[in-house]
Every structure is written in structure tokens, then in C-alpha cells.
Write a protein that holds these residues in place. Structure first.
Motif, short mmCIF file in Angstrom:
data_model
loop_
_atom_site.label_atom_id
_atom_site.label_comp_id
_atom_site.label_asym_id
_atom_site.label_seq_id
_atom_site.Cartn_x
_atom_site.Cartn_y
_atom_site.Cartn_z
N PRO A 12 0.06 -0.10 -2.83
CA PRO A 12 -0.30 0.36 -1.47
C PRO A 12 0.80 1.19 -0.81
O PRO A 12 0.51 2.16 -0.11
N MET A 13 2.07 0.83 -1.06
CA MET A 13 3.16 1.60 -0.47
C MET A 13 3.32 2.94 -1.18
O MET A 13 3.63 3.97 -0.54
N GLU A 54 0.81 5.18 0.22
CA GLU A 54 1.21 5.60 1.55
C GLU A 54 2.22 6.75 1.47
O GLU A 54 2.14 7.73 2.23
N TYR A 61 10.79 -0.02 6.56
CA TYR A 61 9.47 0.36 7.08
C TYR A 61 9.48 1.88 7.21
O TYR A 61 10.25 2.43 7.99
N PHE A 96 1.10 -1.10 9.86
CA PHE A 96 1.97 -1.39 8.72
C PHE A 96 2.01 -2.88 8.43
O PHE A 96 1.92 -3.30 7.27
N ARG A 98 -1.61 -4.25 7.21
CA ARG A 98 -1.92 -3.94 5.81
C ARG A 98 -0.93 -4.57 4.84
O ARG A 98 -0.98 -4.32 3.64
N LEU A 138 2.14 -4.03 4.28
CA LEU A 138 2.95 -3.07 3.55
C LEU A 138 4.40 -3.50 3.37
O LEU A 138 5.06 -3.03 2.43
N ALA A 141 4.51 -4.84 0.00
CA ALA A 141 4.39 -3.77 -0.99
C ALA A 141 5.70 -3.00 -1.11
O ALA A 141 6.12 -2.63 -2.22
N MET A 142 6.38 -2.77 0.02
CA MET A 142 7.66 -2.08 -0.02
C MET A 142 8.70 -2.90 -0.75
O MET A 142 9.52 -2.38 -1.51
#
Length: 446
Positions: A195-196, A199, A301, A327, A330, A332, A335-336
Motif C-alpha cells: 500500500p505504501m 502511494e 509519514y 494516512f 488506511r 499506512l 505499510a511504511m
């Protein structure tokens, strides 16, 4: 009075520390050599050198990571080699201002002295030696300054706050080391990070720029401190309340920082629409009591502000609030974090490859953080009252600039940090003017 320290076992990084170590790698590859930060506590009275030296000895001997070098093993994961360390005190240096530096240069102010420390070569995590140094600066018979110079691969701002609270005798939950989590397969991490990655795939088409001048080697680290008094701070907070409220301070101050940097980039490239790519810290959701002291407590972020979202401060603030909530919604940050764990296995040249190829030589437009109240729960250290406190970090180029805020005793402090060659004198004045207009208060003289 003696400082009581928690028990600690030998320390090494866990897989959750990949972002800090990757950032350190990035700093070295972009001409900085290492990522060093200084934390400054301006204190009343005279320093208790005996207690400071005793504390430095206890801390250094209890935490071998403070002298360990960092190296990759056979699994490609960077670890602190605490097995090579003999017990040693944290170095303590005493300075008197005005005075003369080791190189023979006359130093008349704290800011001049801080600039020397920010550009010194005393700390290098890839060599044996201290990763944190105590400095005692005697400014006058009634004022002194406690300065910690530290590697950003060892601590972040949250970790430094916990460390200072420990030195100040504040009861905080601190553990020595993180339990080593089993390394996840790359395929599993990729699915978690996807997902990241998706993005980030939309960022390059916006032609992200920073203040870094391509083709030029960045010079030394420079900084400017703006210490707002109680009245100016109250005016800034009043404007913030009218503009966006005070629920989340980070997006508001990030909007001020983004618009200031955009003003300079727009002046350089007047025929281009200017987007800003921000990298901001996000507090991890896990129980902070379980987070080790020497570990990354924040996740990055990354958010894009498009030209239409930068037209004024209110629009920028609302856009950042909305994107911050999205952010988090979801998920994220997870994910990050998976992306960082995947990349931390890579040697530095591969770790940085996406930034310098995929992002056309940029990683973001600027660094920013808002650390909130400086050292909450403590108003004194080593028996002296803390008059003010703030961080002065160095930055890499790209992006070439960082804008940071913190507050102590109803007084806001802003740090502008940049690399020599990234800002001309006129551009610095434009940056300061935009910040002043958005904050709603004149920047005090340095």
C-alpha cells in the motif's frame, strides 16, 4: 543527587530500527558523513560538574551501545557491536564562553559554538568511539548550557526526551534493549509494504523539488534559532486556534514549513507549479512503555501537498489534517514500517537507489517535526532550573533543509537547519518572511 538508572542488558538494534539506520546511511551518502543532532538545555545557576561527570560515567558503563560501532552481519542487518565495547564513561567537555575552540578559533556566542559541534567529526557510528557526548557550556556566573551531541541513528526526538527525563530524575518507563524479532521473509514484507509503495508511485509525476542544488556538493550545516517569547507564542497559538484549531499541532506547523519552502522554490522556478513532498514523524501506536530507549519511536509519514493545496495557510492546514487522518485510517504507518524493514537489508547504495533514480534525485522537499512540549515533567536537571530547551539537528542535501518546532514554559522555539549552498541570503530572508507571515509573529533576532 545521584541519578538512578534502570538495569539494562547489552544492547543492539532490532529490526524496528531500520529507518534510523537507513537515514544515517542516506546522510553519509549525501555528503554529510553522519547524521548528528544537538539537544540544548539552557539552565540557571552554575553547573554541578561532579554530578554530571558521575552520571556520565554511570550512563556510559550501563549502556555499551553509547560506544559501539555499527556493522552489517551475514544477514545484511545492521547491528551495534556491543561485544567489542569496554565499559567507558560518556565524554564530558567543559567550555567557557566567550572562549577559544580546539582549532584556535575565537567563539563569542553559543550559536557559534553549536555550529562547530554540528559540523565536528567526533561521532561516527561506523567507527569505535562515543555516539553521544555531554558538553557543559558556562555562559556566565549565573547561566550555563547543557548540550548533548548525539547520533540520530541511536535516538530520535522521543528517545532523547526519555533519556533526558531519565537524567532529570523523572520516573519514566524505560527498557534497555528490544527483543530481536524474527526476520520476516522479503515476500511477506513486500505484501505488507505494497500500500505504501502504491502511494509513492504517484509522487514522481508532480516533479518534486527541494532546495538542494543539483550538481553542487553541499557545504557545512547551518542553522538559525527563533526563540519566541510568551507574548509572541500566545499570538501564534491564537492564530492557530482561529485557523485550524489545536487538536493536532504537527499538521499546522508542517503547513507553515511547507509554504515557506514552496515560496523559495517558486521564486527559483516561477514558470512551474510547485508541489511539496513532506516527510513527517508519526508516533507509533504500540505501548510506549514497551519501546526500548535506544530505538526509533516514530514512523515516517510521507504526504504530498499539491499546488492548489498550498495557496494559503488555512487550505494547507486542512489538507494536511485530512491526509493525516487518511494516512492513519488506511494503516499506512504499518505499510511504511514494513517498507523500512525490507529496505534495511540493503547496502546503502541500494537503499538510496529509489530516492535518487525513481524520485529523480529527490527524497522529499524538506524535513519537519513538531516535538511539542520540550521535556515534559521536568523543570530542572542536575539541580539547575531549565530556562529553555530545543533541538538543533543537522540535515542532508537533498532535501537540504529542515524546519523544527518545540515549546518550553509557554515559549515556542523554531529551528531552521540547512546545508550551506542550498539557501542564498535572499532566499533565507524570503523563507523567514513567509514563516513570519504564516505564524503571525515577527521572527526574533538570532
Amino acid at each position: 543527587m545521584p541519578v538512578e538508572l534502570p538495569s539494562a542488558k547489552p544492547l543492539r538494534t532490532s529490526s524496528s530500527d531500520g529507518f534510523l539506520l537507513g537515514l544515517e546511511s542516506l546522510m553519509r551518502r549525501t555528503g554529510q558523513g553522519r547524521h548528528v543532532a544537538t539537544t540544548v538545555l539552557e539552565c540557571a545557576g552554575a553547573p554541578d560538574l561532579a554530578t554530571i561527570r558521575r552520571t556520565a560515567d554511570e550512563v556510559g558503563r550501563q549502556y555499551p551501545i553509547l560506544h559501539a560501532r555499527n556493522a552489517r552481519g551475514g544477514d545484511w542487518l545492521a547491528k551495534w557491536r556491543t561485544d567489542e565495547v569496554s565499559p567507558a564513561a560518556v565524554p564530558v567537555h567543559v567550555w567557557h564562553l566567550p572562549g577559544v575552540a580546539a582549532e584556535g578559533e575565537e567563539i563569542s556566542s553559543l550559536n557559534e559554538w553549536l555550529a562547530l559541534q554540528l559540523n565536528s567529526r567526533e561521532i561516527d557510528i561506523y567507527s569505535a568511539g562515543p555516539n553521544l557526548v555531554f558538553h557543559v557550556v558556562v555562559n556566565s556566573p549565573t547561566r550555563w548550557t547543557f548540550v548533548l551531541v548525539w547520533s540520530h541513528s541511536l535516538l530520535d526526538a522521543v528517545g532523547m526526551t526519555k533519556f533526558l527525563q531519565l537524567l532529570a530524575g523523572v520516573s519514566v518507563p524505560v527498557t534497555g534493549a528490544a527483543d530481536e524479532a524474527p526476520a520476516s521473509p522479503i515476500s511477506q514484507l513486500y505484501q505488507q509494504a505494497k500500500p505504501m509503495i502504491e502511494e509513492m508511485r504517484r509522487f514522481p509525476r508532480w516533479k518534486i523539488r527541494s532546495l538542494h542544488r543539483k550538481g553542487t556538493r553541499p557545504g557545512e550545516s547551518r542553522f538559525l534559532l527563533a526563540k519566541f517569547g510568551p507574548e509572541a507564542t500566545a499570538a501564534i497559538r491564537a492564530k492557530m486556534a482561529q485557523t485550524a484549531g489545536e487538536l493536532l499541532l504537527l499538521p499546522y506547523f508542517a503547513a507553515c514549513a511547507a509554504r515557506a519552502v514552496q515560496s523559495v522554490i517558486a521564486a527559483r522556478h516561477p514558470d512551474e507549479p510547485v508541489s511539496i513532498l513532506l516527510t513527517l514523524p508519526v508516533q507509533r501506536q504500540s505501548d510506549p512503555a514497551k519501546r526500548p530507549l535506544f530505538c526509533n519511536h516514530m514512523s515516517p509519514y510521507t504526504v504530498l501537498l499539491e499546488p492548489g493545496e498550498l495557496v494559503d495557510l488555512k487550505t494547507s492546514s486542512k489538507a494536511l489534517y485530512r491526509k493525516y487522518a487518511d494516512f492513519m485510517r488506511r494503516k499506512l504507518p504499518a505499510a511504511m514500517q514494513a517498507l523500512m524493514r525490507m529496505m534495511e537489508r540493503c547496502p546503502s547504495r541500494f537503499y538510496n537507489l529509489p530516492a535518487f533514480v525513481y524520485m529523480r534525485g529527490e527524497i522529499c522537499s524538506l524535513f519537519h517535526s513538531h516535538t511539542g512540549e520540550f521535556l515534559p515533567g521536568a523543570d530542572s536537571i542536575f539541580g539547575s532550573r531549565i530556562v529553555n530547551g530545543y533541538h538543533v539537528p543537522s540535515v542532508s542535501s537533498p532535501p537540504g533543509i529542515g524546519i523544527f518546532f518545540s515549546q518550553h514554559a509557554d515559549c515556542l522555539t523554531m529551528t531552521l537547519s540547512w546545508k550551506e549552498g542550498c539557501l542564498s541570503p535572499l532566499e533565507l530572508e524570503l523563507l523567514k518572511q513567509t514563516l513570519s507571515e504564516d505564524l503571525g509573529a515577527e521572527l526574533p533576532p538570532p
